[in-house]
Enzyme design. Sequence first.
Site, PDB file in Angstrom:
ATOM      1  N   HIS A 167       0.855  -1.196   0.000  1.00  0.00           N
ATOM      2  CA  HIS A 167       0.000   0.000   0.000  1.00  0.00           C
ATOM      3  C   HIS A 167       0.889   1.244   0.000  1.00  0.00           C
ATOM      4  O   HIS A 167       1.929   1.255   0.679  1.00  0.00           O
ATOM      5  CB  HIS A 167      -0.866  -0.013   1.259  1.00  0.00           C
ATOM      6  CG  HIS A 167      -2.062   0.874   1.201  1.00  0.00           C
ATOM      7  ND1 HIS A 167      -1.968   2.246   1.109  1.00  0.00           N
ATOM      8  CD2 HIS A 167      -3.387   0.608   1.241  1.00  0.00           C
ATOM      9  CE1 HIS A 167      -3.181   2.765   1.103  1.00  0.00           C
ATOM     10  NE2 HIS A 167      -4.060   1.811   1.177  1.00  0.00           N
TER      11      HIS A 167
ATOM     12  N   GLY B 154       0.362  -5.175   1.780  1.00  0.00           N
ATOM     13  CA  GLY B 154      -0.813  -5.473   0.958  1.00  0.00           C
ATOM     14  C   GLY B 154      -0.460  -6.080  -0.388  1.00  0.00           C
ATOM     15  O   GLY B 154      -1.283  -6.753  -1.010  1.00  0.00           O
TER      16      GLY B 154
ATOM     17  N   TYR C  83      -5.383  -4.269   9.797  1.00  0.00           N
ATOM     18  CA  TYR C  83      -5.760  -4.896   8.520  1.00  0.00           C
ATOM     19  C   TYR C  83      -7.254  -5.243   8.557  1.00  0.00           C
ATOM     20  O   TYR C  83      -7.824  -5.502   9.609  1.00  0.00           O
ATOM     21  CB  TYR C  83      -4.908  -6.143   8.272  1.00  0.00           C
ATOM     22  CG  TYR C  83      -4.551  -6.341   6.813  1.00  0.00           C
ATOM     23  CD1 TYR C  83      -3.678  -5.452   6.179  1.00  0.00           C
ATOM     24  CD2 TYR C  83      -5.083  -7.379   6.084  1.00  0.00           C
ATOM     25  CE1 TYR C  83      -3.346  -5.625   4.835  1.00  0.00           C
ATOM     26  CE2 TYR C  83      -4.760  -7.561   4.743  1.00  0.00           C
ATOM     27  CZ  TYR C  83      -3.891  -6.677   4.121  1.00  0.00           C
ATOM     28  OH  TYR C  83      -3.567  -6.842   2.797  1.00  0.00           O
TER      29      TYR C  83
HETATM   30  C1  LCV Z   1       4.953   4.690  -0.402  1.00  0.00           C
HETATM   31  C2  LCV Z   1       7.095   3.890  -0.715  1.00  0.00           C
HETATM   32  C3  LCV Z   1       6.738   2.657  -0.138  1.00  0.00           C
HETATM   33  C4  LCV Z   1       5.395   2.494   0.300  1.00  0.00           C
HETATM   34  N1  LCV Z   1       4.539   3.530   0.157  1.00  0.00           N
HETATM   35  O1  LCV Z   1      13.978   1.801  -1.419  1.00  0.00           O
HETATM   36  O2  LCV Z   1       0.026  -4.514   5.021  1.00  0.00           O
HETATM   37  S1  LCV Z   1      -0.141  -3.230   5.660  1.00  0.00           S
HETATM   38  O3  LCV Z   1      -1.224  -3.166   6.586  1.00  0.00           O
HETATM   39  O4  LCV Z   1       1.116  -2.765   6.274  1.00  0.00           O
HETATM   40  C5  LCV Z   1      -0.495  -2.119   4.350  1.00  0.00           C
HETATM   41  C6  LCV Z   1      -1.142  -0.904   4.815  1.00  0.00           C
HETATM   42  C7  LCV Z   1       0.727  -1.911   3.538  1.00  0.00           C
HETATM   43  O5  LCV Z   1       0.897  -2.513   2.508  1.00  0.00           O
HETATM   44  O6  LCV Z   1       1.644  -0.921   4.016  1.00  0.00           O
HETATM   45  C8  LCV Z   1       2.893  -0.789   3.288  1.00  0.00           C
HETATM   46  C9  LCV Z   1       3.825  -1.928   3.737  1.00  0.00           C
HETATM   47  N2  LCV Z   1       5.127  -1.778   3.054  1.00  0.00           N
HETATM   48  C10 LCV Z   1       6.290  -1.715   3.687  1.00  0.00           C
HETATM   49  O7  LCV Z   1       6.379  -1.737   4.914  1.00  0.00           O
HETATM   50  C11 LCV Z   1       7.519  -1.543   2.793  1.00  0.00           C
HETATM   51  C12 LCV Z   1       8.022  -0.103   2.964  1.00  0.00           C
HETATM   52  N3  LCV Z   1       9.196   0.111   2.102  1.00  0.00           N
HETATM   53  C13 LCV Z   1      10.426  -0.363   2.447  1.00  0.00           C
HETATM   54  O8  LCV Z   1      10.650  -1.009   3.491  1.00  0.00           O
HETATM   55  C14 LCV Z   1      11.530  -0.079   1.471  1.00  0.00           C
HETATM   56  O9  LCV Z   1      11.096   0.980   0.612  1.00  0.00           O
HETATM   57  C15 LCV Z   1      11.834  -1.321   0.591  1.00  0.00           C
HETATM   58  C16 LCV Z   1      12.539  -2.391   1.479  1.00  0.00           C
HETATM   59  C17 LCV Z   1      10.542  -1.874  -0.031  1.00  0.00           C
HETATM   60  C18 LCV Z   1      12.780  -0.889  -0.546  1.00  0.00           C
HETATM   61  O10 LCV Z   1      13.900  -0.264   0.030  1.00  0.00           O
HETATM   62  P1  LCV Z   1      14.871   0.559  -0.927  1.00  0.00           P
HETATM   63  O11 LCV Z   1      15.983   1.053  -0.070  1.00  0.00           O
HETATM   64  O12 LCV Z   1      15.162  -0.215  -2.142  1.00  0.00           O
HETATM   65  P2  LCV Z   1      13.556   3.089  -0.568  1.00  0.00           P
HETATM   66  O13 LCV Z   1      13.129   2.708   0.800  1.00  0.00           O
HETATM   67  O14 LCV Z   1      14.623   4.130  -0.722  1.00  0.00           O
HETATM   68  O15 LCV Z   1      12.245   3.544  -1.356  1.00  0.00           O
HETATM   69  C19 LCV Z   1      12.351   4.131  -2.638  1.00  0.00           C
HETATM   70  C20 LCV Z   1      11.210   5.109  -2.724  1.00  0.00           C
HETATM   71  O16 LCV Z   1       9.973   4.372  -2.674  1.00  0.00           O
HETATM   72  C21 LCV Z   1       9.172   4.866  -1.621  1.00  0.00           C
HETATM   73  C22 LCV Z   1      10.153   5.454  -0.617  1.00  0.00           C
HETATM   74  O17 LCV Z   1       9.496   6.390   0.210  1.00  0.00           O
HETATM   75  C23 LCV Z   1      11.176   6.083  -1.542  1.00  0.00           C
HETATM   76  O18 LCV Z   1      10.629   7.288  -2.017  1.00  0.00           O
HETATM   77  P3  LCV Z   1      11.602   8.606  -2.092  1.00  0.00           P
HETATM   78  O19 LCV Z   1      12.689   8.204  -3.058  1.00  0.00           O
HETATM   79  O20 LCV Z   1      10.679   9.699  -2.570  1.00  0.00           O
HETATM   80  O21 LCV Z   1      12.118   8.810  -0.683  1.00  0.00           O
HETATM   81  N4  LCV Z   1       8.397   3.792  -1.026  1.00  0.00           N
HETATM   82  C24 LCV Z   1       8.847   2.573  -0.687  1.00  0.00           C
HETATM   83  N5  LCV Z   1       7.852   1.865  -0.131  1.00  0.00           N
HETATM   84  N6  LCV Z   1       4.947   1.348   0.826  1.00  0.00           N
HETATM   85  N7  LCV Z   1       6.226   4.915  -0.850  1.00  0.00           N
END
Ligand code: LCV
Length: 259
Positions: A64, A108, A138
């Site tokens: 999400h 999600g 959730y």
């Molecule tokens: C918006 C993002 C996101 C993101 N949203 O790259 O299941 S529930 O209930 O939790 C539900 C509500 C749900 O699905 O929630 C989301 C759950 N997702 C996560 O917890 C994953 C969050 N993301 C991460 O942990 C990391 O981004 C990963 C490990 C996926 C990738 O890491 P990496 O170092 O390769 P960055 O973190 O630098 O992310 C690159 C860009 O993508 C955005 C993040 O904010 C960043 O944007 P900026 O370059 O503008 O800073 N991004 C990543 N995930 N879920 N935006």
Amino acid sequence: MALVLKRIDGQTGIITLNNDAKRNALSRALIEELIAALDEMTERQVRSVILRAQSGVKVWSAGHDATELPTSGRDPLGYDDPLRRAVRAIATMPVPVIAMIEGTVWGGACELALTCDLLVATPEVTFALTPAKLGVPYNTAGFLNLMNAIEPPLLKEMLFTARPIPVERILYHGMINQIVPGEDLEATALQLAATIAEMSPMCIALIKDELGTLAASRPLSAETFERLQGLRSRIYDSQDYREGIRSFLEKRPPRFRGE
Ligand code: LCV
């Protein structure tokens, strides 16, 4: 830039998540394009759809779009939430959707992938269920979908720890169909699609609808549903929920206080 690419190869629709800069986060905009692509594939009467990301991604989808999670006391996963609409669009597609997965799958996006009818993945794939890490309550239909795909002990481990689970364990628990090397992933998905295209499309549509309907048919009294909704609303009205989202936006670990 298109957040979702689509093309038709013979009788197979191919939909590619195309926003690696945001790790294919399931934003409202991306979901609108995904649903439009699925609708177009239905109109063009494809026999199956492959849902994939670009080759070589490290993240299939980050789940999400956390920046779109409401902090105004509104249910973050209500019926019309984009993630909920995307899950229903895949579940109600009259043809099989094949998830072709490389990279990591988060939150999600795990439910989205597991809602697909067949899943093929590379050995590096992991799945992580993250509601507890973000402090998100959730929703009931989402949990039912996950319960239909994942046995309780593993589902609880994934939900209680939010740890990425390696694809070997995912395969062992029957959550995906095959693990194949990256160089064989596309051919494997296309071969599945080609075999499905040889079957009776009316029977395939019936099988998918009947299995999905039976899996979702769990009686739940109105009072029980409202009790669960009450528990969920206490969470999305809580400080911890706002802290979970704030910690994500501030790129730091959350500090939950149980209130
Ligand atoms: C918006 C993002 C996101 C993101 N949203 O790259 O299941 S529930 O209930 O939790 C539900 C509500 C749900 O699905 O929630 C989301 C759950 N997702 C996560 O917890 C994953 C969050 N993301 C991460 O942990 C990391 O981004 C990963 C490990 C996926 C990738 O890491 P990496 O170092 O390769 P960055 O973190 O630098 O992310 C690159 C860009 O993508 C955005 C993040 O904010 C960043 O944007 P900026 O370059 O503008 O800073 N991004 C990543 N995930 N879920 N935006």
